[in-house]
Write an enzyme that holds these catalytic residues in place. Structure first.
Site, PDB file in Angstrom:
ATOM      1  N   TYR A   1      55.825 -91.650 -14.579  1.00 32.24           N
ATOM      2  CA  TYR A   1      57.041 -90.818 -14.602  1.00 32.24           C
ATOM      3  C   TYR A   1      57.944 -91.147 -13.419  1.00 32.24           C
ATOM      4  O   TYR A   1      59.157 -91.330 -13.568  1.00 32.24           O
ATOM      5  CB  TYR A   1      56.637 -89.347 -14.582  1.00 32.24           C
ATOM      6  CG  TYR A   1      57.797 -88.377 -14.620  1.00 32.24           C
ATOM      7  CD1 TYR A   1      58.797 -88.471 -15.582  1.00 32.24           C
ATOM      8  CD2 TYR A   1      57.887 -87.342 -13.686  1.00 32.24           C
ATOM      9  CE1 TYR A   1      59.852 -87.572 -15.625  1.00 32.24           C
ATOM     10  CE2 TYR A   1      58.929 -86.445 -13.723  1.00 32.24           C
ATOM     11  CZ  TYR A   1      59.904 -86.560 -14.687  1.00 32.24           C
ATOM     12  OH  TYR A   1      60.954 -85.672 -14.716  1.00 32.24           O
TER      13      TYR A   1
ATOM     14  N   SER B   1      67.239 -78.095 -25.902  1.00 33.67           N
ATOM     15  CA  SER B   1      66.495 -77.193 -25.022  1.00 33.67           C
ATOM     16  C   SER B   1      66.765 -77.540 -23.561  1.00 33.67           C
ATOM     17  O   SER B   1      67.347 -78.581 -23.243  1.00 33.67           O
ATOM     18  CB  SER B   1      64.983 -77.280 -25.295  1.00 33.67           C
ATOM     19  OG  SER B   1      64.493 -78.572 -24.976  1.00 33.67           O
ATOM     20  N   GLY B   2      66.341 -76.641 -22.672  1.00 36.15           N
ATOM     21  CA  GLY B   2      66.360 -76.893 -21.242  1.00 36.15           C
ATOM     22  C   GLY B   2      67.726 -77.231 -20.677  1.00 36.15           C
ATOM     23  O   GLY B   2      68.737 -76.618 -21.011  1.00 36.15           O
ATOM     24  N   ILE B   3      67.749 -78.230 -19.811  1.00 37.65           N
ATOM     25  CA  ILE B   3      68.976 -78.625 -19.117  1.00 37.65           C
ATOM     26  C   ILE B   3      70.011 -79.168 -20.096  1.00 37.65           C
ATOM     27  O   ILE B   3      71.208 -78.912 -19.949  1.00 37.65           O
ATOM     28  CB  ILE B   3      68.651 -79.646 -18.010  1.00 37.65           C
ATOM     29  CG1 ILE B   3      67.904 -78.937 -16.860  1.00 37.65           C
ATOM     30  CG2 ILE B   3      69.907 -80.327 -17.488  1.00 37.65           C
ATOM     31  CD1 ILE B   3      67.312 -79.870 -15.829  1.00 37.65           C
ATOM     32  N   GLY B   4      69.569 -79.902 -21.110  1.00 45.23           N
ATOM     33  CA  GLY B   4      70.494 -80.426 -22.107  1.00 45.23           C
ATOM     34  C   GLY B   4      71.218 -79.308 -22.835  1.00 45.23           C
ATOM     35  O   GLY B   4      72.441 -79.348 -23.012  1.00 45.23           O
TER      36      GLY B   4
ATOM     37  N   SER C   1      65.420 -87.333 -11.431  1.00 41.95           N
ATOM     38  CA  SER C   1      64.519 -86.339 -10.857  1.00 41.95           C
ATOM     39  C   SER C   1      64.255 -86.711  -9.406  1.00 41.95           C
ATOM     40  O   SER C   1      64.343 -87.889  -9.028  1.00 41.95           O
ATOM     41  CB  SER C   1      63.199 -86.314 -11.625  1.00 41.95           C
ATOM     42  OG  SER C   1      62.231 -85.545 -10.934  1.00 41.95           O
TER      43      SER C   1
ATOM     44  N   THR D   1      72.280 -86.098 -24.849  1.00 40.81           N
ATOM     45  CA  THR D   1      71.002 -86.445 -25.480  1.00 40.81           C
ATOM     46  C   THR D   1      69.958 -85.415 -25.072  1.00 40.81           C
ATOM     47  O   THR D   1      69.958 -84.912 -23.948  1.00 40.81           O
ATOM     48  CB  THR D   1      70.536 -87.859 -25.089  1.00 40.81           C
ATOM     49  OG1 THR D   1      70.182 -87.901 -23.700  1.00 40.81           O
ATOM     50  CG2 THR D   1      71.618 -88.892 -25.366  1.00 40.81           C
ATOM     51  N   GLY D   2      69.079 -85.094 -26.010  1.00 42.63           N
ATOM     52  CA  GLY D   2      68.080 -84.066 -25.734  1.00 42.63           C
ATOM     53  C   GLY D   2      68.728 -82.716 -25.506  1.00 42.63           C
ATOM     54  O   GLY D   2      68.365 -81.999 -24.570  1.00 42.63           O
ATOM     55  N   GLY D   3      69.665 -82.357 -26.378  1.00 41.41           N
ATOM     56  CA  GLY D   3      70.471 -81.165 -26.151  1.00 41.41           C
ATOM     57  C   GLY D   3      69.968 -79.893 -26.795  1.00 41.41           C
ATOM     58  O   GLY D   3      70.683 -78.883 -26.786  1.00 41.41           O
TER      59      GLY D   3
END
Length: 247
Positions: free
Chosen positions: A149, A16-19, A136, A12-14
């Site tokens: 957060y 950008s970034g870590i995804g 996190s 999920t959220g793939g």
């Protein structure tokens, strides 16, 4: 490397970034990867670059998650790897100044959305599957201006450990990866300007024992390891990736 050959993975959220980095690593090990994202143009562009399968879905929307689960079931029947990665920091601010809108947005994506992504995909997980949840280091810190957060990630850690206990009879492993400061877009999305971001980066580098910011690829390699048979005796654990910041 073909360690994950023919394994079906959801990220999920793939886009950008870590995804994105994790999807790339999984594909490099021959997994079949479905990536999700909220913006059609971004998710389709990322999928084309990676060789992944795109699916437009907002983790905050339960209906989107249900559609994703149905589509995956129809195409693949079962899932071997579930990386629940999508998340936002929201707007920073003191508790006394918190808005309901910001609270709901952060919790809907980071906690409620992640919870029901896990819930809807449990019936599709193969016995022996791997679930990795991106948390996190803020889950165990209590810094001013970041209460929502931090709370969202602490809640996520709690359900991840409960899921590890519930799914252990099926040999499904559930683990948490908690990054510290990394070079990703998430802080920029919190509404901070470039000068402020640069100041934060410089301060963090001075505080981190290894004297550098992490890279998305550092986390991606760890997530991929946890999805491999080499990690078959690891479940219910949280792995910190922060260059020693929380020592």
């Amino acid at each position: 490397m073909n360690n994950l050959k023919d394994k079906v993975a959801i990220v999920t959220g793939g886009n950008s970034g870590i995804g994105y980095a994790t999807a790339k690593e999984l594909i490099a090990q021959s997994a079949k990867v479905i990536i999700t994202g909220r913006r059609r143009e971004a998710i389709e562009a990322a999928a084309q670059e990676l060789g992944a399968i795109p699916f437009l879905a907002d983790q905050a929307e339960l209906h989107d998650t249900e559609l994703l689960a149905t589509a995956v079931k129809e195409r693949f029947s079962k899932v071997d790897i579930l990386f629940i990665n999508a998340g936002v920091t929201g707007t920073l601010g003191l508790i006394e100044n918190a808005s309901v809108e910001n609270f709901d947005r952060v919790m809907d994506i980071n906690f409620r959305g992640a919870y029901f992504t896990l819930s809807k995909f449990i019936p599709l997980l193969n016995d022996g599957a791997s679930v990795v949840i991106l948390s996190s280091i803020v889950a165990s810190t209590h810094n001013p201006n970041s209460s929502i957060y931090q709370a969202s990630k602490a809640a996520l850690n709690s359900i991840a450990k409960t899921a590890a206990a519930e799914l252990a009879p099926r040999k499904i492993r559930v683990n948490i990866v908690s990054p510290g400061p990394h070079k990703t877009e998430i802080m920029g999305k919190a509404g901070l300007d470039e000068a402020t971001l640069q100041q934060i980066h410089e301060r963090l580098i001075n505080e981190i024992p290894l004297k550098k910011m992490g890279e998305a690829e550092d986390v991606a390699r760890l997530v991929t390891y946890l999805c491999d048979d080499a990690a078959s005796f690891i479940t219910g654990t949280e792995i910190i990736v922060d260059g020693g910041l929380t020592l």
